[in-house]
Write a protein that holds these residues in place. Structure first.
Motif, PDB file in Angstrom:
ATOM      1  N   THR A 157      30.793  18.847  32.112  1.00  0.00           N
ATOM      2  CA  THR A 157      30.601  20.229  31.679  1.00  0.00           C
ATOM      3  C   THR A 157      31.386  20.627  30.427  1.00  0.00           C
ATOM      4  N   SER A 202      32.228  18.588  27.459  1.00  0.00           N
ATOM      5  CA  SER A 202      31.809  17.869  26.246  1.00  0.00           C
ATOM      6  C   SER A 202      32.959  17.181  25.510  1.00  0.00           C
ATOM      7  N   ASP A 248      19.384  15.656  32.559  1.00  0.00           N
ATOM      8  CA  ASP A 248      19.303  17.003  31.994  1.00  0.00           C
ATOM      9  C   ASP A 248      20.659  17.677  31.848  1.00  0.00           C
ATOM     10  N   ASN A 249      21.547  17.517  32.843  1.00  0.00           N
ATOM     11  CA  ASN A 249      22.852  18.187  32.755  1.00  0.00           C
ATOM     12  C   ASN A 249      23.681  17.646  31.589  1.00  0.00           C
ATOM     13  N   ARG A 269      22.410  16.312  28.796  1.00  0.00           N
ATOM     14  CA  ARG A 269      21.718  16.798  27.598  1.00  0.00           C
ATOM     15  C   ARG A 269      22.111  18.249  27.314  1.00  0.00           C
ATOM     16  N   GLU A 270      22.196  19.054  28.360  1.00  0.00           N
ATOM     17  CA  GLU A 270      22.576  20.458  28.203  1.00  0.00           C
ATOM     18  C   GLU A 270      24.019  20.593  27.698  1.00  0.00           C
ATOM     19  N   THR A 271      24.928  19.808  28.253  1.00  0.00           N
ATOM     20  CA  THR A 271      26.325  19.857  27.814  1.00  0.00           C
ATOM     21  C   THR A 271      26.459  19.414  26.369  1.00  0.00           C
ATOM     22  N   THR A 291      24.633  20.062  24.015  1.00  0.00           N
ATOM     23  CA  THR A 291      24.273  21.150  23.093  1.00  0.00           C
ATOM     24  C   THR A 291      25.503  21.944  22.662  1.00  0.00           C
TER      25      THR A 291
END
Length: 107
Positions: free
Chosen positions: A37, A39, A57-58, A60-62, A64
Motif C-alpha cells: 500500500t 509504494s 490489481d492492488n 497496479r493501483e499502488t 499509480t
C-alpha cells in the motif's frame, strides 16, 4: 540480484523479492511492511521480468502513487508483491543494505 550494491539473494519459489531480502538479513525500504500500500519498496526490473509473478490489481493501483514519468519508461514493480517464479531476476533498488547497518545508525 539487487543493484547497485550487487546483492545476490536466494529467493524461495513464490517468495516476494522484499521478503527474501529480509529473510537473508537485509533492510528493504518500506512503510507498510509488505501490505502493498505504500509504494516505497518499488524496484526497477532490469532483467528477468518474465520470471516474476503477474501484477495484480492492488499492486497496479499502488503503483499509480509513483510518478508517471518513472513508470512510463521503466518496468517497475513493488518488491513486496513481485514474487520470483523461477530463474534469475535483476532489480535496482538504492537503500537496500545489511540490516545490522540500519541498527548501527541509531547508536
Amino acid at each position: 540480484m539487487v543493484e547497485p550494491r550487487g546483492i545476490t539473494l536466494a529467493v524461495r519459489e513464490g517468495e516476494s523479492i522484499m521478503a527474501a531480502a529480509q529473510r537473508c538479513g537485509y533492510h528493504w525500504p518500506t512503510l507498510c511492511h509488505g501490505d502493498g500500500t505504500c509504494s516505497i519498496c518499488w524496484v526497477e526490473v532490469k532483467s528477468g521480468a518474465d520470471n516474476i509473478s503477474a501484477m495484480k490489481d492492488n499492486e497496479r493501483e499502488t503503483l499509480t502513487l509513483l510518478s508517471e514519468r518513472l513508470t512510463a519508461t521503466r518496468t517497475v514493480r513493488l518488491a513486496c508483491q513481485a514474487r520470483v517464479l523461477e530463474g534469475e531476476v535483476t532489480v535496482r533498488k538504492p537503500g537496500v543494505r545489511p540490516a545490522e547497518d540500519v541498527g548501527a545508525e541509531g547508536r
